[in-house]
Scaffold this active site. Structure first.
Site, short mmCIF file in Angstrom:
data_model
loop_
_atom_site.label_atom_id
_atom_site.label_comp_id
_atom_site.label_asym_id
_atom_site.label_seq_id
_atom_site.Cartn_x
_atom_site.Cartn_y
_atom_site.Cartn_z
N SER A 123 2.42 6.70 4.46
CA SER A 123 3.79 7.22 4.63
C SER A 123 4.63 6.41 5.62
CB SER A 123 3.75 8.70 5.03
OG SER A 123 3.14 9.46 4.00
N GLU A 158 -5.70 2.96 6.49
CA GLU A 158 -4.89 3.94 5.78
C GLU A 158 -5.57 5.31 5.85
OE1 GLU A 158 -2.09 1.95 2.79
OE2 GLU A 158 -3.96 2.36 1.76
N GLY A 175 0.92 9.13 0.87
CA GLY A 175 1.72 9.86 -0.10
C GLY A 175 2.02 11.29 0.31
N GLU A 195 -7.48 5.53 -3.06
CA GLU A 195 -7.34 6.14 -4.39
C GLU A 195 -8.44 5.64 -5.31
OE1 GLU A 195 -3.20 5.21 -4.95
OE2 GLU A 195 -2.67 6.72 -3.46
N LYS A 246 1.28 0.80 -6.83
CA LYS A 246 0.38 1.71 -7.56
C LYS A 246 0.66 1.63 -9.06
CE LYS A 246 0.47 4.60 -3.49
NZ LYS A 246 -0.21 5.69 -2.86
N ASN A 269 2.59 -1.64 -2.02
CA ASN A 269 1.63 -1.27 -3.07
C ASN A 269 2.37 -0.38 -4.08
OD1 ASN A 269 -0.47 -0.37 -4.65
ND2 ASN A 269 -1.30 1.01 -3.08
N HIS A 309 -8.92 0.52 -1.91
CA HIS A 309 -7.88 1.52 -1.61
C HIS A 309 -8.49 2.92 -1.75
CE1 HIS A 309 -4.24 3.94 -1.94
NE2 HIS A 309 -3.59 2.93 -1.39
C1 PEP Z 1 -0.58 3.26 -0.14
O1 PEP Z 1 -0.54 3.50 -1.31
O2 PEP Z 1 -1.30 2.35 0.27
C2 PEP Z 1 0.26 4.06 0.78
C3 PEP Z 1 0.14 3.87 2.05
O3 PEP Z 1 1.11 4.96 0.20
P1 PEP Z 1 2.32 5.75 0.94
O4 PEP Z 1 3.09 4.73 1.74
O5 PEP Z 1 3.14 6.31 -0.20
O6 PEP Z 1 1.72 6.78 1.79
#
Ligand code: PEP
Length: 252
Positions: free
Chosen positions: A215, A169, A175, A99, A13, A11, A97
């Site tokens: 992460s 997630e 992040g 976010e 973003k 992803n 997601h």
């Molecule tokens: C994501 O954006 O779905 C995500 C898991 O980000 P990160 O791997 O940076 O934590």
């Protein structure tokens, strides 16, 4: 028992202009060529999708969008529809997601409409669910996960559920550099699969791929992928660096 083909999705973003996308994907294609036992997906921003489709033509890396609107067309300023994404070469679309839930106030009802629309338009939804740190510490983790899973799949037929992908997630791991341990992730993945079995049946639940996101890095992917109910990863930050994403794709 269903065989679930592992899926690693990146992803991006709101990162990568078209030249950056071209550079990243050109290098990635070389680094991961020849892997046939797993599926690789990248989700660039809308503006880089056409470039990505051109660079990926003839490769097995598939394309995803990061969002869609549930209507196929209409007066929805700033939105993008399933048929538009399909035309650009997308096979998958990320939906719900955290976010988007957090910054765009997306709720389960909208998520469910998007999941249905994606399937209507020939895209595989990657439905994201995950609890905040506060919810986990309050002991509400599994309640939230069940609510988001059931809410996002409201009104769906069994066959449609079997064909989609869910990404667990935990919001506190996105992040932040703080990853769920393999055991923590497995506990929630098993709960998601049990929820799917309760709303469909065990065979349907066993067919659904459940990705872990939060992460994921080159040095923690192997432990996560060793878990029984972890079928892949949704990778944010580490998908923007060719070396790290290629290593994640080549999990052992
Ligand atoms: C994501 O954006 O779905 C995500 C898991 O980000 P990160 O791997 O940076 O934590």
């Amino acid at each position: 028992m269903a065989v679930r083909r592992p899926l690693i999705a990146g992803n991006w973003k709101m990162y990568c202009t078209r030249p950056a996308a071209e550079q990243l994907l050109t290098a990635l294609k070389v680094q991961i060529s020849g892997l046939t036992d797993r599926e690789v997906v990248v989700a660039p921003p809308f503006t880089a999708l056409e470039t990505a489709a051109r660079v990926l033509a003839g490769s097995s890396i598939r394309l995803a969008a990061q969002n869609l609107h549930w209507e196929p067309q209409g007066a929805f300023t700033g939105e993008v529809s399933g048929p538009m994404l399909k035309e650009l070469g997308c096979s998958y679309v990320i939906i719900g997601h955290s976010e988007r839930r957090q910054y765009c106030a997306e709720i389960d009802e909208q998520v469910a409409r998007k999941v249905k629309a994606a399937q209507r338009d020939g895209l595989v939804p990657i439905l994201c669910v995950g609890e905040t740190l506060e919810e986990r510490e309050r002991g509400d983790m599994l309640t939230v996960i069940r609510r988001q899973t059931q809410g996002g799949l409201q009104g769906q037929e069994k066959a449609a559920i079997a064909a989609l992908v869910i990404a667990y997630e935990p919001v506190w791991a996105i992040g932040t550099g703080r990853t769920a341990t393999p055991d923590q992730a497995q506990e929630v993945h098993a709960a998601i699969r049990a929820t799917l079995a309760a709303i469909t049946d065990q065979d349907t639940a066993d067919a659904v791929r459940i990705l872990y996101g939060g992460s994921v890095k080159a040095d923690n992917v192997d432990g996560l992928m060793a878990q029984a109910d972890i079928d892949g990863a949704l990778v944010g930050g580490a998908s923007l660096q060719v070396e790290s994403f290629a290593r994640i794709v080549q999990f052992r």
